[in-house]
Structures are given as structure tokens and as C-alpha cells.
Design an enzyme around this catalytic site. Structure first.
Site, PDB file in Angstrom:
ATOM      1  N   GLN A 108       0.830  -1.199   0.000  1.00 15.30           N
ATOM      2  CA  GLN A 108       0.000   0.000   0.000  1.00 15.30           C
ATOM      3  C   GLN A 108       0.867   1.252   0.000  1.00 15.30           C
ATOM      4  OE1 GLN A 108      -2.268  -0.561   3.638  1.00 15.30           O
ATOM      5  NE2 GLN A 108      -0.438  -1.310   4.646  1.00 15.30           N
ATOM      6  N   HIS A 131      -9.507   4.364  18.872  1.00 12.32           N
ATOM      7  CA  HIS A 131      -8.896   3.237  19.569  1.00 12.32           C
ATOM      8  C   HIS A 131      -9.619   2.896  20.873  1.00 12.32           C
ATOM      9  CE1 HIS A 131      -5.080   4.116  17.117  1.00 12.32           C
ATOM     10  NE2 HIS A 131      -5.610   2.999  16.681  1.00 12.32           N
ATOM     11  N   PRO A 155      -7.508  -3.831  -0.059  1.00  9.00           N
ATOM     12  CA  PRO A 155      -7.024  -5.223  -0.045  1.00  9.00           C
ATOM     13  C   PRO A 155      -7.430  -6.012   1.199  1.00  9.00           C
ATOM     14  CG  PRO A 155      -5.318  -3.805  -0.921  1.00  9.00           C
ATOM     15  CD  PRO A 155      -6.415  -2.896  -0.459  1.00  9.00           C
ATOM     16  N   ASP A 213      -8.694  -4.506  13.375  1.00  8.52           N
ATOM     17  CA  ASP A 213      -8.324  -3.095  13.202  1.00  8.52           C
ATOM     18  C   ASP A 213      -7.759  -2.944  11.791  1.00  8.52           C
ATOM     19  OD1 ASP A 213      -7.696  -0.481  13.525  1.00  8.52           O
ATOM     20  OD2 ASP A 213      -6.132  -0.790  15.033  1.00  8.52           O
ATOM     21  N   GLY A 260      -3.412 -12.108   8.082  1.00  8.37           N
ATOM     22  CA  GLY A 260      -4.327 -12.525   9.143  1.00  8.37           C
ATOM     23  C   GLY A 260      -5.104 -13.778   8.817  1.00  8.37           C
ATOM     24  N   ASP A 300      -0.197   0.342  13.790  1.00  3.88           N
ATOM     25  CA  ASP A 300       0.227   1.569  14.472  1.00  3.88           C
ATOM     26  C   ASP A 300       0.351   1.379  15.977  1.00  3.88           C
ATOM     27  OD1 ASP A 300      -2.486   2.242  15.728  1.00  3.88           O
ATOM     28  OD2 ASP A 300      -3.006   2.244  13.606  1.00  3.88           O
TER      29      ASP A 300
END
Length: 412
Positions: free
Chosen positions: A160, A191, A292, A285, A268, A215
Site C-alpha cells: 500500500q 482506539h 485489499p 483493526d 491474518g 500503528d
């Protein structure tokens, strides 16, 4: 320098294949639309890549303009195209010409989906050092943006486009594929809302899995619960994690290197297919469903998540904007209901996303809306979760009080 920078990533293009594989055909198209837009062609360079493993090669080209440039790259194996148009507005405002050129090229490729960004560098009628105005669209229906003082990073990872910008208002801000992900100043809205409603409603969460979240912001919130003994974070793009470790300490606060955390660079889907571990909480998340990450919003993947949950466990994910993306939110709620006994949608306004945002907790046992505020308050105190900017016991209940238009989407 004053100017306008337009970029577009086009997906599932319905144009003739020759437009993506033949340099002269593509060059002729670009020359024609450039001149039609009123821009000045100075020079050009084109290259066709050779065939690879039976797949035709793409084309890379660039037109040098008196006003600046047009760059194009095609990906025939993906039916995709990247467009980049920049014009300077030093002597006159060429913005409309650039927009006309971009519009004509997009129409020629006929994509079924695309991601665009509109960057104003300086103001045409203002000072050249006013900063960079970076726009984003919400579902192709609305545009919003923020002004940034400087651009720290802009690079293409293996998966990306990664950008890191900074402003006095937002602090350091991460964008992926032209979409805002998180910023130092307001990351707590997303979050805290993603993590704490399910984590606090669960009577004793000890293990958790985060898919995405490179992040580290969700991981940091999760580890505020003292009872968490192990937390695994799995993100496909290792460069996001590396950038977070180096530049986004105010967001993850060292959580990526906490001894309770295991950070993996992996797909994942593959991770869930091979793991035998069971988790009290699974947090998705992810980037949006039209990126994608799309395969991670499917019934098949939700089934994998359900299989990986411990008894009493819950899955949490974001679903997009109920107002701007009603079909997407409706479909995701329906898909989740096909897998879980309890699906509890909720929402929060996220400044960086420019709108009210939908999330959901899905479980066969846990209903966070049924947990009394007194219990939520007591658990936060017992677990030592006090460093919060948004979430508290009263907000917990408010998150699940849906506006009527959103509630109707979740009942379809």
C-alpha cells in the site's frame, strides 16, 4: 510552491486491454486529453514492461508539461491503473485543467472502484508556505481535508501507499492508500471505542488477538487492562509497524514492545488458519472493506474468527459510515448475524474520518449493551484503566444508543 496534486488508483478497469499493455495507444490517449484540457506538452517518455509468467507487462509513462507533469502506470494483471497529475499555479490557476485531465483519463479506463486524493500545495490567493491541504473522499460522496505543515514520509510499501504527515492540530498523521488511519491528537476516539466496550464488558479477558492495527494504538488501549496476559498483533505490512515504532510513539506508547505482546508480520487469514490458540477478544483493526483487506470482511473469515474465540469471547470490528456507506453497514451487520448469536452495533464520531463511524461487537455469549454502567465503572477501577480521554461508564451505554437511521440498517 502553489499547485494542485491529483492522484487516483483505479481498480477493475473495463477498458480495452490494449490500453494497459501498449505504450503507443496509452501515450496517444494521454497526449490527446492533456491538450484537450488546455495544458502544454513539453516532452514524454514511455516504457512497456515485458511479459512475465504468461501475464502481459504494464506500461509506465510520463508527460513533461510546462505546468508540471502527468505520470501513468498500468497493472494489467490486476486490471488497475495509477494516475498522477500535478500542476503549478504560480502564474495562473491551472487547477481546473488538471481536474479535467484527471476526469477524462478516469472515464477512459472505466474503473468500477477507485481511490483518489486531492492535494493543494499552498493557496492560489494566499501565501505559498500555508502548508499542504490533503483531501479525502468518503465513499465517493463527500470530501473533507486537513492542512499539514510538513510531509515526513511518502512511500510505496509492498502492499500500500504509506504517508506520514504532521500538523500543529493533528500531530503526526498516518495515511494508507490515500485514507486517513490515525493521528496523535485524536487517535483516542477510534482506539478507545474499538477496544474498551467489549474488553470492559467481558468479565475477565486474559488473551486477545488484533488483526491489523500496526500503528499499535489498539494494542496500547488493550494492555491498559491489567488482566490481559497475552496479546498477539498480526499485521500484513511490516513497514507500518516499523514506521509506528520510529515515529508514532505517542500513539502506541511502547505497547509494540511490551512483554505481554507478540507482534507478527503475517497475513491474518493465514494466521487464523494455522493457530490453535483461543482468544477472549479478537479485534479487527483493518483498512476499509473496499481495500485489499476485503477478504477479511467475509462470512468465511468471520467463521474463522468465531472458531478462534474462547467461550464467552467476542469479535470487534469497524464497519464504516452508516450515513455515507449504508449498504456496506447493512451487509456487514447481516453477515455477522449469520455467524453470531449476538451482534451489537455502536457508533462514535471520529474527527479524522470526518463522520460518525459504525462499529460492532459480535459474540455467541457477550452482549456489551446489557452490562450495567455500575459494573463497567467498577471493572475500570478494578483493572486500573484510568488513562482515558473518551471512554467511561456513561459513555459505554451512549455508544450503543443508535440514531434511528443507523438502527434501521442494523435490523434489515
Amino acid at each position: 510552491m502553489q499547485g494542485l496534486h491529483l492522484t487516483a488508483d483505479l481498480y477493475h478497469c473495463a477498458c480495452d486491454t490494449v490500453l494497459m499493455t501498449d505504450a503507443e495507444t496509452l501515450a496517444h490517449l494521454c497526449r490527446r486529453h492533456t491538450l484537450d484540457a488546455g495544458l502544454t506538452l513539453v516532452d514524454e517518455k514511455w516504457h512497456t514492461f515485458p511479459e512475465f509468467q504468461g501475464q502481459p507487462g504494464g506500461v509506465t509513462g510520463m508527460l513533461l508539461l510546462a505546468e508540471s507533469h502527468l505520470a501513468v502506470h498500468t497493472w494489467p494483471e490486476r486490471n488497475g491503473v495509477t494516475l498522477d497529475v500535478y500542476v503549478c499555479n504560480f502564474q495562473e490557476d491551472n487547477s481546473r485543467k488538471a481536474e479535467a485531465l484527471m476526469k477524462a483519463l478516469v472515464e477512459a479506463f472505466r474503473p468500477s472502484d477507485m481511490q483518489r486524493q486531492h492535494l493543494s500545495r499552498g493557496d492560489v490567493d494566499g501565501p505559498a508556505d500555508a502548508g499542504e491541504l490533503v483531501f479525502e473522499d468518503v465513499a465517493g460522496q463527500a470530501y473533507f481535508g486537513f492542512r499539514f505543515d510538513r510531509r515526513i514520509l511518502s512511500r510505496q510499501t509492498a502492499y500500500q501507499r504509506l504517508e506520514l504527515l504532521e500538523s500543529a492540530t493533528l500531530g503526526r498523521t498516518l495515511r494508507l492508500d490515500g485514507r486517513y488511519m490515525t493521528s496523535e491528537a485524536e487517535e483516542f476516539f477510534y482506539h478507545e471505542a474499538l477496544v474498551h466496550p467489549a474488553a470492559t464488558a467481558h468479565p475477565a479477558p486474559r488473551s486477545a488477538l488484533i488483526i491489523g492495527g500496526g500503528d499499535g494504538g489498539a494494542l496500547e488501549e488493550l494492555l491498559k487492562h491489567r488482566g490481559i496476559e497475552r496479546a498477539t498483533l498480526v499485521d500484513l505490512d511490516g513497514e507500518v509497524i516499523d514506521v509506528a515504532r520510529r515515529y508514532l510513539q505517542k500513539i502506541h506508547r511502547g505497547a509494540l514492545d511490551d512483554p505481554r505482546a507478540t507482534v507478527l508480520v503475517e497475513n491474518g487469514v493465514d494466521f487464523l488458519a494455522r493457530t490453535s490458540d483461543r482468544y477472549d477478544l479478537i479485534l479487527l483493526d483493518l483498512t476499509d472493506p473496499d481495500t485489499p483487506a476485503g477478504p477479511l470482511y467475509t462470512p468465511e473469515f468471520f467463521r474463522r474468527c468465531k472458531h478462534a474465540l474462547a467461550p464467552g469471547g467476542a469479535l470487534v470490528l469497524h464497519m464504516g459510515s452508516p450515513f455515507h456507506q449504508p449498504d456496506q453497514v447493512r451487509e456487514l451487520c447481516g453477515t455477522l448475524r449469520g455467524q453470531f448469536a449476538h451482534v451489537r452495533p455502536y457508533g462514535v464520531h471520529i474527527p479524522l474520518y470526518g463522520t460518525y463511524w459504525g462499529l460492532a461487537v459480535a459474540s455467541d455469549a457477550l452482549d456489551p449493551d446489557a452490562v450495567p454502567g455500575e459494573t463497567i465503572h467498577a471493572r475500570l477501577e478494578e483493572r486500573g484503566v484510568d488513562d482515558l480521554e473518551y471512554y467511561n461508564a456513561r459513555v459505554h451505554g451512549a455508544l450503543f444508543a443508535l440514531p434511528n437511521y443507523y438502527r434501521r440498517l442494523t435490523l434489515d
